[in-house]
Design a protein around this motif. Structure first.
Motif, PDB file in Angstrom:
ATOM      1  N   GLN A 170       0.813  -1.207   0.000  1.00 28.64           N
ATOM      2  CA  GLN A 170       0.000   0.000   0.000  1.00 28.64           C
ATOM      3  C   GLN A 170       0.852   1.266   0.000  1.00 28.64           C
ATOM      4  OE1 GLN A 170      -3.190  -0.166   2.791  1.00 28.64           O
ATOM      5  NE2 GLN A 170      -4.004   1.835   2.252  1.00 28.64           N
ATOM      6  N   VAL A 171       1.916   1.298   0.820  1.00 21.35           N
ATOM      7  CA  VAL A 171       2.739   2.503   0.834  1.00 21.35           C
ATOM      8  C   VAL A 171       3.535   2.636  -0.465  1.00 21.35           C
ATOM      9  CG1 VAL A 171       2.830   2.685   3.339  1.00 21.35           C
ATOM     10  CG2 VAL A 171       4.598   1.372   2.165  1.00 21.35           C
ATOM     11  N   VAL A 172       3.931   1.512  -1.061  1.00 21.48           N
ATOM     12  CA  VAL A 172       4.602   1.565  -2.358  1.00 21.48           C
ATOM     13  C   VAL A 172       3.679   2.141  -3.422  1.00 21.48           C
ATOM     14  CG1 VAL A 172       5.481   0.131  -4.251  1.00 21.48           C
ATOM     15  CG2 VAL A 172       6.316  -0.237  -1.920  1.00 21.48           C
ATOM     16  N   GLN A 173       2.460   1.639  -3.484  1.00 18.07           N
ATOM     17  CA  GLN A 173       1.520   2.126  -4.498  1.00 18.07           C
ATOM     18  C   GLN A 173       1.116   3.577  -4.247  1.00 18.07           C
ATOM     19  OE1 GLN A 173       0.936   0.641  -7.328  1.00 18.07           O
ATOM     20  NE2 GLN A 173       2.324  -0.974  -6.580  1.00 18.07           N
ATOM     21  N   THR A 174       1.015   3.976  -2.985  1.00 21.91           N
ATOM     22  CA  THR A 174       0.719   5.375  -2.666  1.00 21.91           C
ATOM     23  C   THR A 174       1.834   6.279  -3.169  1.00 21.91           C
ATOM     24  OG1 THR A 174      -0.598   4.778  -0.732  1.00 21.91           O
ATOM     25  CG2 THR A 174       0.291   7.010  -0.782  1.00 21.91           C
ATOM     26  N   ALA A 175       3.098   5.848  -2.993  1.00 14.11           N
ATOM     27  CA  ALA A 175       4.230   6.631  -3.481  1.00 14.11           C
ATOM     28  C   ALA A 175       4.222   6.742  -5.000  1.00 14.11           C
ATOM     29  CB  ALA A 175       5.535   6.005  -3.011  1.00 14.11           C
ATOM     30  N   VAL A 176       3.934   5.640  -5.678  1.00 13.90           N
ATOM     31  CA  VAL A 176       3.896   5.657  -7.143  1.00 13.90           C
ATOM     32  C   VAL A 176       2.792   6.589  -7.634  1.00 13.90           C
ATOM     33  CG1 VAL A 176       3.434   4.270  -9.199  1.00 13.90           C
ATOM     34  CG2 VAL A 176       4.918   3.372  -7.395  1.00 13.90           C
ATOM     35  N   LYS A 177       1.653   6.538  -6.984  1.00  9.03           N
ATOM     36  CA  LYS A 177       0.528   7.399  -7.379  1.00  9.03           C
ATOM     37  C   LYS A 177       0.855   8.870  -7.170  1.00  9.03           C
ATOM     38  CE  LYS A 177      -4.431   8.079  -6.595  1.00  9.03           C
ATOM     39  NZ  LYS A 177      -5.626   7.607  -5.828  1.00  9.03           N
ATOM     40  N   ALA A 178       1.545   9.180  -6.075  1.00  6.63           N
ATOM     41  CA  ALA A 178       1.825  10.573  -5.736  1.00  6.63           C
ATOM     42  C   ALA A 178       3.032  11.134  -6.483  1.00  6.63           C
ATOM     43  CB  ALA A 178       2.035  10.714  -4.229  1.00  6.63           C
TER      44      ALA A 178
END
Length: 304
Positions: A170-178
């Motif tokens: 989840q934190v990886v995907q949040t970083a990619v999205k942001a």
């Protein structure tokens, strides 16, 4: 903060985990107080809590079990959030479940009852006694005096392995999205004896990029250059190139760069007593500088 705001929702991650009073929480997640960079620091092997059920079943005492830990690595990188990086650390000891293993890496000799049909019983790590539920301690001694019931596999995966990886994903995907990318620094420590295996002067740091597959060359080049400037001896991918976490998350073509960082325990730890030495403060300070540099320079390092 909830998943709806693009943040982390621990309730959703833990929803399918059975209750166990001496297990929760199974990980700790800390976000920066201000702007959140795409740099994520993780420590999957530094957990120091041992469930009573494990202590009751083990033939080894707590000190022997603790030798499987990456002792105090979480404390070495504790300042990551203050420098703009997300920090995810395991709470449970590695002897209970190894978060840097494929959940199907299982040793049939350890269990009474059938394993999952897709179990990877012939993996090199299983053969070494180091599957997702470890058979052997760091000293090579068997952890258990008898077989575990096979249902213990699902229980431990649901309690610890899945929640940790759901949080990390989840934190990886949040970083990619942001930010369009994520830079995962996966922190570990190695026994000084293992560091000397290659002969010659033992490295202080081993950087593992899964033999060039888990991050852009500029990431490992930049991290190595920082350590070298601080006077540390580095080598790459020997004896550790990275495990399940590098294999699962390192997708540089998709903007996810993952690097495993192994620290020689003799830099900061009395390995026999599992006690911190005066070198701890210097190493913690230097790692803080490295994390700050990664937060500052992530665009150049990842090419994002």
């Amino acid at each position: 903060m909830t998943a709806d705001d693009g943040g982390f929702d621990e309730r959703a991650v833990m929803a399918d985990a059975p209750p166990a009073a001496d297990l929760a929480p199974v990980f700790s997640l800390e976000l920066p107080p201000g702007e959140v960079s795409p740099v994520i620091c993780a420590s999957p092997h530094s957990g120091r809590r041992y469930p009573s059920e494990l202590l009751a079943a083990a033939r080894l005492d707590l000190r022997q079990l603790r030798r499987t830990e990456d002792a105090y690595v979480d404390q070495l990188v504790k300042g990551a959030p203050a420098r703009g990086a997300t920090l995810l650390t395991a709470e449970l000891g590695r002897a209970y479940v190894d978060l840097n293993r494929d959940p199907l890496e299982l040793d049939p000799a350890m269990f009474d009852g059938p394993l999952p049909a897709a179990a990877k019983i012939h993996s090199p790590r299983v053969a070494a006694g180091l599957g997702v539920i470890p058979k052997l301690s760091a000293s090579g001694r068997e952890i258990y005096g008898q077989r575990l019931v096979a249902r213990e596999i699902e229980r431990r995966l649901a309690l610890a392995h899945r929640p940790y990886h759901a949080a990390l994903e989840q934190v990886v995907q949040t970083a990619v999205k942001a930010h369009g990318c994520a830079l995962l620094l996966d922190w570990h420590s190695m026994p000084s004896s293992a560091a000397r295996m290659g002969g010659g002067a033992a490295p202080d740091v081993v950087l593992g990029d899964f033999h060039g597959l888990s991050c852009a060359p500029s990431v490992i080049d930049g991290i190595e250059a920082f350590f070298t400037r601080q006077g540390y001896r580095c080598q790459r991918n020997q004896p550790y190139a990275g495990g399940y976490i590098m294999e699962r998350y390192g997708r540089p073509a998709d903007g996810v760069h993952a690097l495993q960082i192994e620290l020689n325990r003799s830099l900061y730890l009395d390995e026999a007593r599992l006690e911190l030495t005066p070198g701890f403060d210097r190493l913690r300070r230097d790692l803080g500088g490295l994390i700050a540099a990664a937060v500052r320079d992530w665009r150049a390092m990842t090419g994002a």
